[in-house]
Design a protein around this motif. Structure first.
Motif, PDB file in Angstrom:
ATOM      1  N   GLU A 277     -18.851   6.826  12.787  1.00  0.00           N
ATOM      2  CA  GLU A 277     -18.647   8.096  12.955  1.00  0.00           C
ATOM      3  C   GLU A 277     -19.272   8.949  12.884  1.00  0.00           C
ATOM      4  N   ARG A 278     -19.100  10.530  13.728  1.00  0.00           N
ATOM      5  CA  ARG A 278     -19.774  11.415  13.720  1.00  0.00           C
ATOM      6  C   ARG A 278     -19.617  12.095  12.895  1.00  0.00           C
ATOM      7  N   THR A 279     -20.241  13.387  12.552  1.00  0.00           N
ATOM      8  CA  THR A 279     -20.793  14.279  11.603  1.00  0.00           C
ATOM      9  C   THR A 279     -20.662  15.080  12.243  1.00  0.00           C
TER      10      THR A 279
ATOM     11  N   GLY B  76     -10.957   5.870  29.079  1.00  0.00           N
ATOM     12  CA  GLY B  76     -10.575   5.325  27.622  1.00  0.00           C
ATOM     13  C   GLY B  76     -12.082   5.443  26.715  1.00  0.00           C
ATOM     14  N   MET B  77     -11.735   5.880  25.378  1.00  0.00           N
ATOM     15  CA  MET B  77     -12.304   5.874  24.654  1.00  0.00           C
ATOM     16  C   MET B  77     -12.631   4.492  23.834  1.00  0.00           C
ATOM     17  N   SER B  78     -13.707   4.996  22.532  1.00  0.00           N
ATOM     18  CA  SER B  78     -13.453   4.105  21.144  1.00  0.00           C
ATOM     19  C   SER B  78     -12.140   3.387  20.739  1.00  0.00           C
ATOM     20  N   GLY B  79     -10.706   4.494  21.005  1.00  0.00           N
ATOM     21  CA  GLY B  79      -9.839   4.569  20.454  1.00  0.00           C
ATOM     22  C   GLY B  79      -9.161   3.081  21.018  1.00  0.00           C
TER      23      GLY B  79
ATOM     24  N   LEU C  62     -11.918   9.968  39.398  1.00  0.00           N
ATOM     25  CA  LEU C  62     -10.801  11.306  38.469  1.00  0.00           C
ATOM     26  C   LEU C  62     -11.376  10.074  36.949  1.00  0.00           C
ATOM     27  N   MET C  63     -11.667  10.851  36.216  1.00  0.00           N
ATOM     28  CA  MET C  63     -11.973  10.839  34.985  1.00  0.00           C
ATOM     29  C   MET C  63     -10.176  11.648  34.090  1.00  0.00           C
ATOM     30  N   THR C  64     -10.607  11.160  32.246  1.00  0.00           N
ATOM     31  CA  THR C  64      -9.369  12.133  32.223  1.00  0.00           C
ATOM     32  C   THR C  64      -9.594  11.914  29.911  1.00  0.00           C
ATOM     33  N   VAL C  65      -9.417  12.520  29.316  1.00  0.00           N
ATOM     34  CA  VAL C  65      -9.598  11.857  28.040  1.00  0.00           C
ATOM     35  C   VAL C  65      -8.454  12.297  27.840  1.00  0.00           C
ATOM     36  N   GLY C  66      -7.128  12.307  28.375  1.00  0.00           N
ATOM     37  CA  GLY C  66      -6.287  11.855  27.397  1.00  0.00           C
ATOM     38  C   GLY C  66      -5.461  12.813  26.408  1.00  0.00           C
TER      39      GLY C  66
ATOM     40  N   PHE D  62     -23.229  13.203  32.820  1.00  0.00           N
ATOM     41  CA  PHE D  62     -22.453  14.276  31.955  1.00  0.00           C
ATOM     42  C   PHE D  62     -20.876  13.659  32.157  1.00  0.00           C
ATOM     43  N   ILE D  63     -20.171  14.757  30.697  1.00  0.00           N
ATOM     44  CA  ILE D  63     -18.896  13.934  30.299  1.00  0.00           C
ATOM     45  C   ILE D  63     -18.702  15.364  29.536  1.00  0.00           C
ATOM     46  N   GLY D  64     -19.354  16.786  29.016  1.00  0.00           N
ATOM     47  CA  GLY D  64     -18.530  17.422  28.667  1.00  0.00           C
ATOM     48  C   GLY D  64     -18.079  18.776  29.577  1.00  0.00           C
TER      49      GLY D  64
ATOM     50  N   ILE E 114     -15.814   3.334  30.488  1.00  0.00           N
ATOM     51  CA  ILE E 114     -15.377   3.463  29.722  1.00  0.00           C
ATOM     52  C   ILE E 114     -16.282   4.550  28.715  1.00  0.00           C
ATOM     53  N   ARG E 115     -16.054   5.606  28.398  1.00  0.00           N
ATOM     54  CA  ARG E 115     -16.631   6.378  27.136  1.00  0.00           C
ATOM     55  C   ARG E 115     -16.246   5.888  25.738  1.00  0.00           C
ATOM     56  N   VAL E 116     -17.447   5.363  25.823  1.00  0.00           N
ATOM     57  CA  VAL E 116     -17.350   4.692  24.148  1.00  0.00           C
ATOM     58  C   VAL E 116     -18.533   5.182  23.638  1.00  0.00           C
ATOM     59  N   GLY E 117     -18.498   6.268  22.091  1.00  0.00           N
ATOM     60  CA  GLY E 117     -19.441   6.610  21.438  1.00  0.00           C
ATOM     61  C   GLY E 117     -19.206   6.323  19.400  1.00  0.00           C
ATOM     62  N   THR E 118     -18.495   6.101  19.061  1.00  0.00           N
ATOM     63  CA  THR E 118     -18.068   5.886  17.319  1.00  0.00           C
ATOM     64  C   THR E 118     -17.933   4.457  17.643  1.00  0.00           C
ATOM     65  N   ALA E 119     -17.539   3.791  18.363  1.00  0.00           N
ATOM     66  CA  ALA E 119     -17.557   2.508  17.850  1.00  0.00           C
ATOM     67  C   ALA E 119     -18.481   1.715  18.359  1.00  0.00           C
TER      68      ALA E 119
ATOM     69  N   ALA F 151     -22.899   4.584  26.990  1.00  0.00           N
ATOM     70  CA  ALA F 151     -22.194   5.245  25.461  1.00  0.00           C
ATOM     71  C   ALA F 151     -22.578   6.648  25.171  1.00  0.00           C
ATOM     72  N   VAL F 152     -21.283   6.884  24.370  1.00  0.00           N
ATOM     73  CA  VAL F 152     -21.579   8.611  24.448  1.00  0.00           C
ATOM     74  C   VAL F 152     -22.631   8.571  23.036  1.00  0.00           C
ATOM     75  N   THR F 153     -23.501   9.355  23.100  1.00  0.00           N
ATOM     76  CA  THR F 153     -24.565   9.859  22.588  1.00  0.00           C
ATOM     77  C   THR F 153     -24.842  11.442  21.924  1.00  0.00           C
ATOM     78  N   LYS F 154     -23.362  11.624  22.370  1.00  0.00           N
ATOM     79  CA  LYS F 154     -23.329  13.468  21.345  1.00  0.00           C
ATOM     80  C   LYS F 154     -23.598  13.239  20.057  1.00  0.00           C
ATOM     81  N   THR F 155     -24.496  14.046  19.114  1.00  0.00           N
ATOM     82  CA  THR F 155     -24.572  14.766  17.941  1.00  0.00           C
ATOM     83  C   THR F 155     -25.314  13.086  17.338  1.00  0.00           C
TER      84      THR F 155
HETATM   85  C1  LIG Z   1     -17.187  12.269  22.704  1.00  0.00           C
HETATM   86  C2  LIG Z   1     -16.190  11.680  23.615  1.00  0.00           C
HETATM   87  C3  LIG Z   1     -15.960  10.631  24.176  1.00  0.00           C
HETATM   88  C4  LIG Z   1     -16.540   8.914  23.166  1.00  0.00           C
HETATM   89  O1  LIG Z   1     -15.797   9.513  21.726  1.00  0.00           O
HETATM   90  P1  LIG Z   1     -15.615   8.283  21.129  1.00  0.00           P
HETATM   91  O2  LIG Z   1     -13.921   8.404  20.206  1.00  0.00           O
HETATM   92  O3  LIG Z   1     -15.859   8.688  20.346  1.00  0.00           O
HETATM   93  O4  LIG Z   1     -15.891   6.989  21.793  1.00  0.00           O
HETATM   94  C5  LIG Z   1     -15.570  10.148  25.061  1.00  0.00           C
HETATM   95  N1  LIG Z   1     -15.173  10.847  25.953  1.00  0.00           N
HETATM   96  C6  LIG Z   1     -15.942  12.421  26.129  1.00  0.00           C
HETATM   97  C7  LIG Z   1     -15.427  12.906  27.231  1.00  0.00           C
HETATM   98  C8  LIG Z   1     -16.478  12.968  25.143  1.00  0.00           C
HETATM   99  O5  LIG Z   1     -16.254  14.258  24.712  1.00  0.00           O
END
Ligand SMILES: *Cc1c(COP(=O)(O)O)cnc(C)c1O
Length: 219
Positions: free
Chosen positions: A217-219, A192-195, A156-160, A76-78, A208-213, A32-36
């Protein structure tokens, strides 16, 4: 929508994606991605049963790590600056974003009781502005991480790249999985992220790294 409702829906989609490819949903870890996201809402997520959170900035994460109960696992995912790598290694349970030799040098200075689980981030589409190691540099970074006395390389990890539709991500996810096969004993695959997490699951994601879902939406 409440976090609870969002979580129920995400879990349902995870289950459907698993069913479509014959996987067991218990193989998938939801980060669960909790940034912001503020502490009150992270607590709410905790009360819904979530125990694995992802943060992308050290400073922002510190008060959250202190505020939440100790049975939470923090990943840590940043982007990880080398000068913060040691601290990150002492605070987080895992790091998804290894990409350079200088990070490893700093991570190796950390004081930890157990090895640090980590993933190498791959810039899977070779996008100049993006973080992550390019395919051509992967094998040598893998060798370097394997020599670390502190880091346990899990995969491995990717954002894509940004794609209009999730299906367009499939070839990138598939390629990352292939590359993961070149990492000795790799048992994690973070993509894999929310989309696009359903496609990522079909292509073998374990994390899977999921924030928005979950949080909106992050502001
Ligand atoms: C913000 C972030 C996510 C989550 O993205 P959402 O589209 O909000 O699910 C996943 N991975 C990384 C590396 C991110 O920075």
């Amino acid at each position: 929508m409440s976090i609870r409702e969002n979580l129920a829906r995400v879990r349902e989609h995870i289950a459907k994606a698993c069913e479509s490819c014959g996987r067991d949903p218990r193989e998938i870890r939801l980060v669960a991605v909790t940034k912001t996201v503020d502490i009150a809402r992270i607590r709410e997520a905790y009360d819904c049963g979530l125990r694995l959170f992802g943060e992308s900035r050290l400073q922002e994460a510190l008060p959250k790590l202190e505020a939440l109960p100790s049975d939470v696992e923090w990943h840590f995912i940043g982007k990880l600056q080398s000068n913060k790598a040691r601290k990150a290694a002492e605070l987080f349970d895992a790091i998804h974003t290894l990409e350079s030799a200088s990070q490893i040098v700093e991570l190796d200075k950390a004081q930890r009781d157990a090895p640090l689980d980590a993933l190498i981030e791959v810039n899977i589409a070779g996008e100049p502005q993006k973080s992550g190691v390019w395919e051509g540099g992967l094998d040598s970074l893998v060798q370097l991480v394997l020599r670390s006395n502190q880091v346990r390389l899990r995969g491995l990890m990717t954002v894509g790249p940004l794609c209009d539709e999730p299906e367009a991500m499939r070839p990138f996810f598939r390629r990352l999985r292939e590359l993961n096969g070149r990492v000795p004993n790799a048992d994690w695959l973070s993509m894999g992220m929310s989309g696009d997490y359903e496609v990522a699951i079909q292509e073998g994601a374990t994390h899977i790294r999921v924030g928005t879902a979950l949080f909106g939406e992050r502001t």
